[in-house]
Design a protein around this motif. Structure first.
Motif, PDB file in Angstrom:
ATOM      1  N   GLY A   1       0.681  -1.403   0.032  1.00 12.87           N
ATOM      2  CA  GLY A   1       0.057  -0.052   0.146  1.00 12.87           C
ATOM      3  C   GLY A   1       0.833   1.320  -0.023  1.00 12.87           C
TER       4      GLY A   1
ATOM      5  N   LEU B   1      -4.520   0.093   0.141  1.00 14.89           N
ATOM      6  CA  LEU B   1      -4.880  -1.350  -0.088  1.00 14.89           C
ATOM      7  C   LEU B   1      -6.472  -1.181  -0.145  1.00 14.89           C
TER       8      LEU B   1
ATOM      9  N   LEU C   1      -5.862  -9.651  -0.956  1.00 16.36           N
ATOM     10  CA  LEU C   1      -4.901  -8.612  -0.281  1.00 16.36           C
ATOM     11  C   LEU C   1      -4.840  -8.665   1.179  1.00 16.36           C
ATOM     12  N   ASP C   2      -6.022  -9.172   1.874  1.00 11.61           N
ATOM     13  CA  ASP C   2      -5.991  -9.608   3.139  1.00 11.61           C
ATOM     14  C   ASP C   2      -5.114 -10.696   3.913  1.00 11.61           C
TER      15      ASP C   2
ATOM     16  N   ARG D   1       0.874  -6.917   3.286  1.00  8.57           N
ATOM     17  CA  ARG D   1      -0.203  -6.002   3.994  1.00  8.57           C
ATOM     18  C   ARG D   1       0.635  -5.866   5.343  1.00  8.57           C
TER      19      ARG D   1
ATOM     20  N   SER E   1       0.949  -2.102   5.722  1.00  9.62           N
ATOM     21  CA  SER E   1      -0.332  -1.477   5.546  1.00  9.62           C
ATOM     22  C   SER E   1      -1.078  -1.581   6.951  1.00  9.62           C
ATOM     23  N   PHE E   2      -1.192  -2.898   7.774  1.00 11.55           N
ATOM     24  CA  PHE E   2      -1.946  -3.054   8.731  1.00 11.55           C
ATOM     25  C   PHE E   2      -2.098  -2.277   9.742  1.00 11.55           C
TER      26      PHE E   2
ATOM     27  N   GLU F   1      -3.676   0.883   8.769  1.00  8.05           N
ATOM     28  CA  GLU F   1      -5.379   0.697   8.629  1.00  8.05           C
ATOM     29  C   GLU F   1      -5.765   0.783  10.151  1.00  8.05           C
TER      30      GLU F   1
END
Lengths: 261, 266
Positions: free
Chosen positions: B191, B196, B207-208, B213, B217-218, B221
């Motif tokens: 991301g 994402l 993607l998950d 990720r 990204s996580f 998020e």
């Protein structure tokens, strides 16, 4: 003429290097394809939400992505290996030899090294320009291509000047061996049309940090939408850049305290 | 316990070494702020087309400013070095020491970050001033706790992934192309350019589950607050699975790798 002969010699040396490490060429082409694919994917994702961003359609932006890959290949080919090497020359005292050679020291440090595998990326880049250009309805003409090439040449020269200006500072900032990396933050902006940026930033990216000449204006030339007067500005800027960096370089070299003195 | 003491020593050593090159690291930090800012500007230009993005303007600003920090906290650069140590036999001297080689890289990773972060945070603060009033950090302490708990795990996944990749050098002559490809694809799927959440809905299942990720990204998020409690819990479950899986990979690869290790001095 003599300089051309010297450059040809450097080219032959680099060619010998590529022949020695053939796998490098393949790796460079493959990673180049990955980079191109990811750039395309980024724009495809971006244009899911809208058909135009700041007056640019998806096909036009993809053309620009291709132009960026061409500029990137040219810079990787001839400029970046040398810019990375200059702080090393200063740090390790190799500048001593450079200054002894009977050619301009600025010429030597700027063109000595070539990364020939980068040439492989030109093919995919041009393919993307042609493909996206046809989608954008470009009517290809020799004049447009020549104009685009001229803009791009100005852009590459200007980017080289900027980068050269940055690394010349390493005569004072001797321990700063990553000073050349400063350039990459700037070059990142060349991936997008300048009209994506607003206000002061757009002016800066057009004239002060001239990424617009490298990618935006060449793409507009191909589209038949470039302001031709800007080409004159580009030539003047490039010439001024070359002269100014030459002056700064001569001044900086006088401050060089060699390894042995 | 002994391993902890060794890591502490190595971290201190690396902090000293990094401070020696502080100027160079400052330049890295500048780029770590500038590049996400440029991407942010582009997305703001998109959002100004009057289209409805899944992210509001504020969320975009918050996403990319947080990304500057998280990308440094979770950054790795060791794959190339591990591969080199294996290929050139620098590993040999470590095999004599009463500590596993991985501690060397853990110390280096933490040590450099200890110096990088104090340089980075003021720069991100400056960037935040440019977008005064548009940065929306959550006021809910629970979410901050989740974020802070998530950060070291995410950093560890990024680290192990790189370490395992570099360890392939036990069997493969030249892994540099692979490392380069991983860093490009990894940045994209983490991301870095496109959040994402802005990918098409159809690929969100993929993607998950994909590892990248959980290398960047996580945690962002979690902080920018677009995850339902169920998806947060699911994310933590996947994250734990990756930690266990990658650790097992590392142990197996090094057990068999060291047997086939044949560089100078082995």
């Amino acid at each position: 003429m003599r300089y051309l002969r010297v450059w040809r010699r450097y080219l032959l040396i680099s060619l010998a290097l590529v022949m020695e490490y053939r796998v490098n060429f393949l790796v460079s082409v493959l990673t180049g394809l990955v980079e191109l694919g990811l750039a395309v994917l980024t724009f495809v994702l971006m244009f899911r939400f809208t058909n135009d961003v700041a007056g640019w359609s998806r096909a036009e932006v993809l053309m620009l992505a291709g132009v960026y890959r061409v500029v990137d290949a040219l810079i990787t080919l001839q400029v970046s290996p040398n810019m990375h090497a200059i702080p090393e020359y200063v740090q390790e005292g190799q500048m001593d030899f450079v200054l002894l050679w009977p050619v301009s020291s600025r010429f030597t440090v700027s063109v000595r090294l070539m990364n020939l595998p980068a040439l492989g990326n030109l093919v995919s880049a041009v393919a993307l320009i042609v493909y996206a250009g046809n989608q954008a309805g470009v009517r290809w003409s020799p004049g447009g291509v020549a104009e685009a090439a001229a803009f791009m040449l100005c852009g590459v020269v200007l980017l080289y000047c900027l980068w050269f200006l940055i690394v010349t500072c390493s005569f004072w900032l001797v321990t700063l061996d990553t000073i050349s990396d400063l350039f990459y933050g700037v070059f990142e902006a060349a991936r997008y049309p300048v009209s994506f940026f607003r206000g002061v930033l757009r002016v800066v990216l057009t004239f002060a940090v001239p990424v617009a000449f490298a990618t935006t204006f060449p793409t507009q030339s191909l589209l038949g939408a470039a302001d031709t007067r800007l080409l004159a500005v580009g030539v003047v800027l490039a010439a001024a850049g070359l002269v100014l960096t030459q002056l700064f370089w001569s001044y900086a070299v006088r401050h060089y305290s060699s390894a042995s003195s | 316990m002994r391993a902890l003491r060794i890591v502490r020593r190595l971290v201190l050593l690396n902090v000293m070494a990094t401070l020696e090159y502080r100027g160079s690291f400052f330049i890295y930090m500048l780029n770590a702020v500038i590049v996400p800012l440029i991407t942010l500007m582009v997305w703001l230009a998109v959002s100004e087309q009057g289209v409805r993005l899944p992210y509001s303007r504020e969320q975009l600003v918050t996403y990319y400013l947080t990304l500057s920090v998280v990308s440094i906290v979770c950054s790795t650069w060791l794959a190339e070095y591990v591969a080199e140590a294996i290929r050139l036999g620098k590993l040999s001297s470590w095999l004599l020491r009463p500590a596993p080689y991985i501690l060397h890289d853990i110390g280096n990773n933490i040590g450099e970050k200890v110096v990088k972060l104090p340089m980075l945070l003021p720069l991100v603060g400056l960037a935040g001033l440019l977008f005064r009033g548009e940065v929306h950090l959550p006021s809910d302490p629970a979410r901050w706790l989740l974020f802070l708990a998530c950060l070291p795990v995410t950093a560890a996944i990024a680290f192990l992934l790189d370490f395992v990749l570099g360890s392939l050098a036990f069997w493969v002559q030249d892994v540099s192309g692979l490392i380069r490809a991983k860093s490009l694809v990894g940045a994209f799927l983490a991301g870095e350019f496109v959040p994402l959440a802005l990918f098409p809905h159809e690929v969100s299942g993929f993607l998950d589950l994909q590892p990248f990720r959980y290398t960047l990204s996580f945690p962002i998020e979690i902080l920018t607050g677009q995850l339902t409690p169920a998806r947060t819990a699911q994310g933590f479950a996947v994250e734990s699975a990756y930690i266990v899986g990658l650790w097992a990979c590392y142990r197996l690869m090094w057990r068999y790798g060291l047997r086939s290790y044949s560089a100078v001095g082995a």
